[in-house]
Enzyme design. Structure first.
Site, short mmCIF file in Angstrom:
data_model
loop_
_atom_site.label_atom_id
_atom_site.label_comp_id
_atom_site.label_asym_id
_atom_site.label_seq_id
_atom_site.Cartn_x
_atom_site.Cartn_y
_atom_site.Cartn_z
CG ASP A 126 8.13 -5.61 -2.45
OD1 ASP A 126 6.98 -5.18 -2.64
OD2 ASP A 126 8.70 -5.58 -1.34
CE1 TYR A 175 3.10 -1.67 1.41
CE2 TYR A 175 1.52 -0.30 0.25
CZ TYR A 175 2.70 -1.00 0.27
OH TYR A 175 3.50 -1.05 -0.85
CE1 TYR A 255 6.91 -1.01 2.22
CE2 TYR A 255 8.00 -2.55 3.70
CZ TYR A 255 7.26 -2.30 2.56
OH TYR A 255 6.85 -3.35 1.76
CG HIS A 320 3.30 -7.39 -4.98
ND1 HIS A 320 3.83 -6.30 -5.65
CD2 HIS A 320 4.12 -7.59 -3.90
CE1 HIS A 320 4.90 -5.86 -5.00
NE2 HIS A 320 5.10 -6.62 -3.95
#
Length: 341
Positions: A126, A175, A255, A320
């Protein structure tokens, strides 16, 4: 009827025994705080031998690698798993820009140096995988080989910033786009318990891009789903206990640096990653099934950008969080790859 009960009881006893054995082994994992790049970083480690460095994603911790730490340390490796900057028991600088790729890679280079080794085997998932690609690109001398989970290399597109591209493709409720405004996502997440938030993310098995509801941050609309076999209540409680103390801001700030990272890495436009790589994903993974990832891998473009990509593994029926859901399979794939070097 009695025979069925005996089988069920035997299965229950076997599962409980396995968990007791694993708990005892987990107790042998060493924890310490190291000074790296101006922050205090929490590190979990076990074993002796060549170092395997594990990097977690969002919303995870060193604990995401608990199965691989036990497996690889039993096979003659020194398994090292930090809480990344902003997570768990590692410091969380307040500035959003403190979570850009140079800061995080700087943490990792300092951590590797503190271990007294020149190179490590890198395993990442990730957001950890994204940082792993940056480490391989900036400091390939530090990585013997890279086992990457879920997120392949994303070459820099000089014509468009990544968040702008995602918004153009999927809209404002994708998202990553929803995570951009400081404080907004935190406020939405705070409407639920920390445990519920983590459970919601972990048990989501819907492939394709996560488009969030206008109100709320749920990845999985069915909040009543039971925990999967690979995630115990004890596991969930551990994650929640750490995020209740830190909140989610540290992880969300990664992010919020997508576009800044794009600006900072302009000198690496067109650069290839040349370390040996094995890539593992699930066929239900939300990354594999969105953003053109599957086509990027299958078309040969991934291999062009990463010329020493030796193998791509697509796990059937796996979502995931494959390092936890398919833990034994992932551990075996890691060992089969790194033992060649």
């Amino acid at each position: 009827m009695c025979e069925h009960l005996l089988v069920s009881l035997s299965c229950y006893i076997w599962v409980r025994t396995q968990r007791i054995v694993e708990f005892n082994e987990m107790e042998q994992i060493k924890h310490r705080i190291v000074e790296v790049n101006g922050i205090k970083m929490h590190v979990a480690e076990k074993g002796e031998g060549p170092v395997v460095l594990f990097l977690h994603g969002f919303p995870e911790l060193w604990y995401s690698w608990r199965h691989q730490i036990l497996s690889l340390s039993s096979l003659g490796y020194r398994a090292v798993a930090p809480d990344l900057r902003g997570y768990g028991d590692t410091e969380a600088p307040p500035s959003i820009s403190s979570y850009n790729c140079f800061h995080i890679v700087g943490d990792l280079v300092a951590l590797i140096d503190s271990l007294g080794v020149q190179q490590v085997f890198l395993v990442a998932h990730d957001w950890g995988a994204i940082i792993g690609w940056y480490l391989c690109m900036f400091r390939p001398d530090k990585v013997k080989a890279y086992v990457c989970l879920s997120v392949p290399f994303w070459p820099r597109n000089p014509k468009v910033k990544p968040v702008d591209a995602m918004r153009a493709i999927y809209g404002d409720d994708y998202y990553i786009c929803r995570f951009q405004e400081p404080g907004k996502a935190e406020g939405e997440l705070a409407k639920n318990s920390t445990e519920q938030v983590i459970k919601n993310v972990f048990i989501s098995r819907k492939p394709g891009p996560p488009i969030l509801e206008k109100e709320g941050m749920g990845f999985n609309p069915n909040t009543s789903m039971p925990l999967p076999t690979w995630l115990s209540q004890e596991d969930l409680t551990y994650y929640a206990s750490k995020f209740e103390k830190t909140g989610f801001t540290g992880g969300l700030n990664y992010y919020r640096n997508f576009n800044l990272n794009w600006e900072l890495t302009a000198p690496w436009t067109g650069a290839q990653v040349k370390v040996p790589v094995k890539f593992i994903t699930g066929d239900l993974d939300l990354v594999y099934t969105s953003l053109g990832t599957k086509n990027y891998i299958e078309s040969g473009a991934f291999k062009k950008d990463v010329p020493n990509l030796e193998e791509v593994v697509v796990q059937e029926g796996v979502a995931h969080f494959n390092n936890q859901e398919a833990a034994e399979d992932v551990s075996n794939h890691i060992y089969d790859f790194i033992k060649k070097f």
